[in-house]
Design an enzyme around this catalytic site. Structure first.
Site, PDB file in Angstrom:
ATOM      1  N   TRP A 193      -2.619  -2.591  -3.163  1.00 15.17           N
ATOM      2  CA  TRP A 193      -2.422  -3.666  -4.132  1.00 15.17           C
ATOM      3  C   TRP A 193      -2.258  -4.941  -3.311  1.00 15.17           C
ATOM      4  O   TRP A 193      -1.170  -5.263  -2.833  1.00 15.17           O
ATOM      5  CB  TRP A 193      -1.174  -3.401  -4.979  1.00 15.17           C
ATOM      6  CG  TRP A 193      -1.290  -2.186  -5.844  1.00 15.17           C
ATOM      7  CD1 TRP A 193      -1.691  -2.142  -7.149  1.00 15.17           C
ATOM      8  CD2 TRP A 193      -1.006  -0.823  -5.477  1.00 15.17           C
ATOM      9  NE1 TRP A 193      -1.670  -0.850  -7.622  1.00 15.17           N
ATOM     10  CE2 TRP A 193      -1.253  -0.012  -6.605  1.00 15.17           C
ATOM     11  CE3 TRP A 193      -0.564  -0.209  -4.291  1.00 15.17           C
ATOM     12  CZ2 TRP A 193      -1.086   1.366  -6.592  1.00 15.17           C
ATOM     13  CZ3 TRP A 193      -0.395   1.170  -4.279  1.00 15.17           C
ATOM     14  CH2 TRP A 193      -0.647   1.936  -5.411  1.00 15.17           C
ATOM     15  N   ASP A 197      -3.664   1.595  15.960  1.00 10.29           N
ATOM     16  CA  ASP A 197      -2.876   0.389  16.205  1.00 10.29           C
ATOM     17  C   ASP A 197      -1.919   0.585  17.377  1.00 10.29           C
ATOM     18  O   ASP A 197      -1.753  -0.298  18.219  1.00 10.29           O
ATOM     19  CB  ASP A 197      -2.070   0.020  14.959  1.00 10.29           C
ATOM     20  CG  ASP A 197      -2.930  -0.126  13.722  1.00 10.29           C
ATOM     21  OD1 ASP A 197      -4.107  -0.480  13.851  1.00 10.29           O
ATOM     22  OD2 ASP A 197      -2.405   0.135  12.611  1.00 10.29           O
ATOM     23  N   TYR A 245       0.834  -1.197   0.000  1.00  8.73           N
ATOM     24  CA  TYR A 245       0.000   0.000   0.000  1.00  8.73           C
ATOM     25  C   TYR A 245       0.869   1.248   0.000  1.00  8.73           C
ATOM     26  O   TYR A 245       2.010   1.228   0.448  1.00  8.73           O
ATOM     27  CB  TYR A 245      -0.982   0.013   1.184  1.00  8.73           C
ATOM     28  CG  TYR A 245      -0.385   0.277   2.549  1.00  8.73           C
ATOM     29  CD1 TYR A 245      -0.335   1.567   3.075  1.00  8.73           C
ATOM     30  CD2 TYR A 245       0.091  -0.773   3.338  1.00  8.73           C
ATOM     31  CE1 TYR A 245       0.175   1.805   4.341  1.00  8.73           C
ATOM     32  CE2 TYR A 245       0.601  -0.547   4.604  1.00  8.73           C
ATOM     33  CZ  TYR A 245       0.637   0.748   5.097  1.00  8.73           C
ATOM     34  OH  TYR A 245       1.158   0.972   6.348  1.00  8.73           O
TER      35      TYR A 245
END
Length: 298
Positions: free
Chosen positions: A101, A257, A87
């Protein structure tokens, strides 16, 4: 030492640098990011990353990257005919936009073998996974993953789930909400983001998000809410925490995250939930002042 297994997709990250048109290549992914921060914040835990990658040079580099970070690679699967997704980040006033992708990502096969999941999870004291982990699975992967997690939970393992709603990875909103709800039912701690939950589940406020996941059976729910008040419930007690205001945001990639890693690190060391939330907010505050998903915090 206790064992944390973080489960999900690893990707090549192309993050923009200060010189226009220049990018830095690294490795990232929502649950990988949390594992990377957790190992820095929780030295008393053995942190493993479960994923699937290829056998190409880039995949070899990822394994070396994980090992160098101190992350156990025992549960990294290798595939002959697939590799790692990619990415690229575009930034606009500190907010990030992604291009992906990942159609043939090996991580889509990480839950194909239920027996392999059961074997790995039998060694875990805590399993961490996300809505993205679930979304990218092919075939019977979603069913296998949730069944193995439920079995581990029944055996005494604690389950932590970040809903991480990404509608582009699902056929439609109904499918996404259905699977996320199923995942919530086998989880002890749930870490949703209210802005996303409001759009896709129709929650009117953070309290509604919190209450919906408590009703699903979670003992702990912490509702991330950007710079606004964080609402939580833990073992029947509710409360709110106001994170510190950040004015010099550079890149919000991995804010959630890293928050999750900070929360878990403090919680497993015995901190009360309000203190763990404050510690998590401080970690995320440092991360969004740097570029890319993985930012030195010590």
């Amino acid at each position: 030492m206790k064992n944390l297994i973080s489960v999900g997709e690893a990707m090549v990250e192309m993050s923009p640098q200060s010189l226009p048109g220049h990018f830095h290549m690294g490795f990232a992914g929502d649950t990988l990011n949390t594992a990377w921060y957790a190992i820095r914040l929780s030295p008393n835990w053995n942190v493993s990353f479960m994923t699937a990658i290829g056998r190409d040079k880039t995949s070899d580099q990822l394994v070396s990257f994980l090992a160098d970070a101190g992350i156990d690679t025992t549960h990294v699967q290798r595939h002959d005919d697939r590799t790692i997704g990619l990415y690229m980040i575009a930034l606009e006033k500190g907010e990030r936009h992604f291009s992906y992708w990942r159609g043939q990502s090996a991580a889509r096969q990480l839950a194909a073998d239920r027996a392999r999941l059961d074997e790995a999870f039998a060694q875990a004291d805590l399993i961490y996974f996300s809505g993205i982990t679930l979304a990218v699975q092919e075939g019977d992967g979603r069913e296998n993953l949730l069944a193995a997690i439920a079995a581990a939970r029944s055996a005494g393992c604690q389950i932590v789930f970040d809903t991480n709603l990404r509608p582009a990875l699902w056929d439609d909103n109904e499918q996404m909400c259905d699977w996320v709800s199923k995942a919530a039912e086998v989880s002890d701690m749930i870490l949703p983001s209210h802005d996303d939950e409001a759009v896709h589940f129709g929650d009117a406020d953070p309290e509604a998000t919190r209450d919906r996941y408590v009703a699903a059976g979670a003992t702990t729910v912490v509702v991330k809410n950007g710079p606004r008040t964080i609402h939580y419930q833990h073992e029947g007690r509710q409360g709110v925490v106001q994170p510190a205001i950040v004015s010099d945001v550079v890149d919000t990639t991995a804010a959630g995250d890293s928050f999750n890693a900070g929360l878990l690190a403090a919680y497993v060391e015995g901190a009360a939930i309000p203190e763990a939330i404050r510690a998590a907010s401080n970690v995320a505050r440092r991360v969004i002042k740097g570029r890319g998903a993985l930012v030195p915090i010590k």
